[in-house]
Scaffold this motif. Structure first.
Motif, PDB file in Angstrom:
ATOM      1  N   SER A  80      12.077  -3.267 -14.277  1.00  0.00           N
ATOM      2  CA  SER A  80      11.187  -2.886 -13.180  1.00  0.00           C
ATOM      3  C   SER A  80      10.020  -3.860 -13.034  1.00  0.00           C
ATOM      4  N   GLU A  81       9.986  -4.856 -13.893  1.00  0.00           N
ATOM      5  CA  GLU A  81       8.924  -5.865 -13.802  1.00  0.00           C
ATOM      6  C   GLU A  81       9.488  -7.267 -13.553  1.00  0.00           C
ATOM      7  N   ASP A  82      10.725  -7.353 -13.040  1.00  0.00           N
ATOM      8  CA  ASP A  82      11.346  -8.645 -12.775  1.00  0.00           C
ATOM      9  C   ASP A  82      10.605  -9.437 -11.702  1.00  0.00           C
ATOM     10  N   TRP A  83      10.110  -8.745 -10.696  1.00  0.00           N
ATOM     11  CA  TRP A  83       9.409  -9.400  -9.588  1.00  0.00           C
ATOM     12  C   TRP A  83       7.968  -8.936  -9.559  1.00  0.00           C
ATOM     13  N   GLN A  84       7.076  -9.842  -9.187  1.00  0.00           N
ATOM     14  CA  GLN A  84       5.657  -9.509  -9.091  1.00  0.00           C
ATOM     15  C   GLN A  84       5.092 -10.044  -7.793  1.00  0.00           C
ATOM     16  N   THR A  85       4.382  -9.179  -7.079  1.00  0.00           N
ATOM     17  CA  THR A  85       3.693  -9.571  -5.851  1.00  0.00           C
ATOM     18  C   THR A  85       2.203  -9.351  -6.055  1.00  0.00           C
ATOM     19  N   THR A  86       1.413 -10.367  -5.753  1.00  0.00           N
ATOM     20  CA  THR A  86      -0.039 -10.275  -5.833  1.00  0.00           C
ATOM     21  C   THR A  86      -0.601 -10.421  -4.423  1.00  0.00           C
ATOM     22  N   LEU A  87      -1.396  -9.446  -4.030  1.00  0.00           N
ATOM     23  CA  LEU A  87      -2.038  -9.471  -2.712  1.00  0.00           C
ATOM     24  C   LEU A  87      -3.543  -9.504  -2.882  1.00  0.00           C
ATOM     25  N   GLU A  88      -4.210 -10.295  -2.060  1.00  0.00           N
ATOM     26  CA  GLU A  88      -5.661 -10.193  -1.933  1.00  0.00           C
ATOM     27  C   GLU A  88      -5.888  -9.471  -0.611  1.00  0.00           C
ATOM     28  N   VAL A  89      -6.593  -8.355  -0.687  1.00  0.00           N
ATOM     29  CA  VAL A  89      -6.724  -7.457   0.461  1.00  0.00           C
ATOM     30  C   VAL A  89      -8.195  -7.176   0.735  1.00  0.00           C
ATOM     31  N   SER A 100      17.404   3.434  -8.498  1.00  0.00           N
ATOM     32  CA  SER A 100      16.697   2.401  -7.748  1.00  0.00           C
ATOM     33  C   SER A 100      15.985   2.997  -6.539  1.00  0.00           C
ATOM     34  N   ALA A 101      16.555   4.038  -5.944  1.00  0.00           N
ATOM     35  CA  ALA A 101      15.911   4.670  -4.789  1.00  0.00           C
ATOM     36  C   ALA A 101      14.659   5.432  -5.202  1.00  0.00           C
ATOM     37  N   CYS A 102      14.623   5.906  -6.433  1.00  0.00           N
ATOM     38  CA  CYS A 102      13.486   6.684  -6.915  1.00  0.00           C
ATOM     39  C   CYS A 102      12.557   5.854  -7.797  1.00  0.00           C
ATOM     40  N   GLU A 103      12.659   4.557  -7.675  1.00  0.00           N
ATOM     41  CA  GLU A 103      11.854   3.680  -8.521  1.00  0.00           C
ATOM     42  C   GLU A 103      10.375   3.987  -8.330  1.00  0.00           C
ATOM     43  N   PRO A 104       9.677   4.271  -9.413  1.00  0.00           N
ATOM     44  CA  PRO A 104       8.253   4.564  -9.270  1.00  0.00           C
ATOM     45  C   PRO A 104       7.480   3.302  -8.886  1.00  0.00           C
ATOM     46  N   GLU A 105       6.463   3.509  -8.082  1.00  0.00           N
ATOM     47  CA  GLU A 105       5.631   2.368  -7.727  1.00  0.00           C
ATOM     48  C   GLU A 105       4.863   1.911  -8.949  1.00  0.00           C
ATOM     49  N   GLN A 106       4.825   0.619  -9.111  1.00  0.00           N
ATOM     50  CA  GLN A 106       4.097   0.048 -10.226  1.00  0.00           C
ATOM     51  C   GLN A 106       3.135  -0.985  -9.663  1.00  0.00           C
ATOM     52  N   ALA A 107       1.890  -0.594  -9.527  1.00  0.00           N
ATOM     53  CA  ALA A 107       0.905  -1.509  -8.980  1.00  0.00           C
ATOM     54  C   ALA A 107      -0.426  -1.319  -9.689  1.00  0.00           C
ATOM     55  N   THR A 108      -1.123  -2.418  -9.831  1.00  0.00           N
ATOM     56  CA  THR A 108      -2.441  -2.427 -10.447  1.00  0.00           C
ATOM     57  C   THR A 108      -3.442  -2.891  -9.394  1.00  0.00           C
ATOM     58  N   VAL A 109      -4.591  -2.243  -9.343  1.00  0.00           N
ATOM     59  CA  VAL A 109      -5.630  -2.615  -8.388  1.00  0.00           C
ATOM     60  C   VAL A 109      -6.839  -3.129  -9.156  1.00  0.00           C
ATOM     61  N   LEU A 110      -7.300  -4.305  -8.769  1.00  0.00           N
ATOM     62  CA  LEU A 110      -8.489  -4.903  -9.383  1.00  0.00           C
ATOM     63  C   LEU A 110      -9.542  -5.105  -8.299  1.00  0.00           C
ATOM     64  N   PRO A 111     -10.748  -4.601  -8.512  1.00  0.00           N
ATOM     65  CA  PRO A 111     -11.795  -4.763  -7.496  1.00  0.00           C
ATOM     66  C   PRO A 111     -12.297  -6.209  -7.459  1.00  0.00           C
ATOM     67  N   LEU A 112     -12.563  -6.693  -6.262  1.00  0.00           N
ATOM     68  CA  LEU A 112     -13.167  -8.004  -6.049  1.00  0.00           C
ATOM     69  C   LEU A 112     -14.452  -7.792  -5.254  1.00  0.00           C
ATOM     70  N   ASP A 113     -15.159  -8.854  -4.969  1.00  0.00           N
ATOM     71  CA  ASP A 113     -16.387  -8.760  -4.175  1.00  0.00           C
ATOM     72  C   ASP A 113     -16.086  -8.575  -2.692  1.00  0.00           C
ATOM     73  N   ASP A 114     -17.097  -8.110  -1.954  1.00  0.00           N
ATOM     74  CA  ASP A 114     -17.076  -8.102  -0.491  1.00  0.00           C
ATOM     75  C   ASP A 114     -15.953  -7.248   0.100  1.00  0.00           C
ATOM     76  N   ASN A 115     -15.798  -5.994  -0.379  1.00  0.00           N
ATOM     77  CA  ASN A 115     -14.765  -5.065   0.108  1.00  0.00           C
ATOM     78  C   ASN A 115     -13.347  -5.601  -0.047  1.00  0.00           C
ATOM     79  N   LYS A 116     -13.126  -6.415  -1.070  1.00  0.00           N
ATOM     80  CA  LYS A 116     -11.795  -6.955  -1.319  1.00  0.00           C
ATOM     81  C   LYS A 116     -11.247  -6.373  -2.612  1.00  0.00           C
ATOM     82  N   ILE A 117      -9.915  -6.301  -2.672  1.00  0.00           N
ATOM     83  CA  ILE A 117      -9.231  -5.887  -3.893  1.00  0.00           C
ATOM     84  C   ILE A 117      -8.045  -6.817  -4.119  1.00  0.00           C
ATOM     85  N   LYS A 118      -7.649  -6.926  -5.367  1.00  0.00           N
ATOM     86  CA  LYS A 118      -6.425  -7.632  -5.715  1.00  0.00           C
ATOM     87  C   LYS A 118      -5.440  -6.564  -6.151  1.00  0.00           C
TER      88      LYS A 118
END
Length: 125
Positions: free
Chosen positions: A109-118, A18-36
């Motif tokens: 490793s996919e039990d929880w999901q966080t979605t950010l608009e950045v 659990s301490a060495c859990e690899p990061e699992q994230a997907t980046v999707l481009p949005l408009d206007d310098n934003k990403i999901k």
């Protein structure tokens, strides 16, 4: 005495995994310098950390800072009642010592999901 040692080794191995859990994230481009950014993990905290660190890294590549505009975190794993039954039966089988080998786990490793608009923007001076 041997059972305690095996249980301790298994506990240490689980903690190390659990301490060495690899990061699992997907980046999707949005408009206007934003990403999901969609991060997943074994826990709510690990999915959030994965999403935030990925957003920070992506914006830093552009020499910018990440600003979170919206966030959403949710559990998407096995039904919690089913998970409890699986965990209790697994613990009983492991403690009995009568059936050595592979034991199922209710966590993923996919039990929880966080979605950010950045928005990636200039760093303050």
């Amino acid at each position: 005495m041997e059972r305690i040692w095996v249980g301790t080794v298994a506990g240490v191995a689980l903690l190390a995994m659990s301490a060495c859990e690899p990061e699992q994230a997907t980046v999707l481009p949005l408009d206007d310098n934003k990403i999901k950014v969609i991060g997943t993990g074994y826990s709510e905290k690990s999915s959030l950390e994965s999403a935030i660190s990925t957003a920070n890294a992506r914006c830093a590549q552009q020499g910018k800072e990440a600003f979170v505009l919206a966030s959403d975190t949710g559990y998407q794993g096995v039904d919690k009642n089913a998970a409890l039954i699986i965990d209790v039966l697994t613990a009983a089988a492991q403690n009995s010592g009568s059936a050595p080998g592979y034991y199922p786990s209710s966590s993923s490793s996919e039990d929880w999901q966080t979605t950010l608009e950045v928005r990636c923007g200039p760093q303050p001076r």
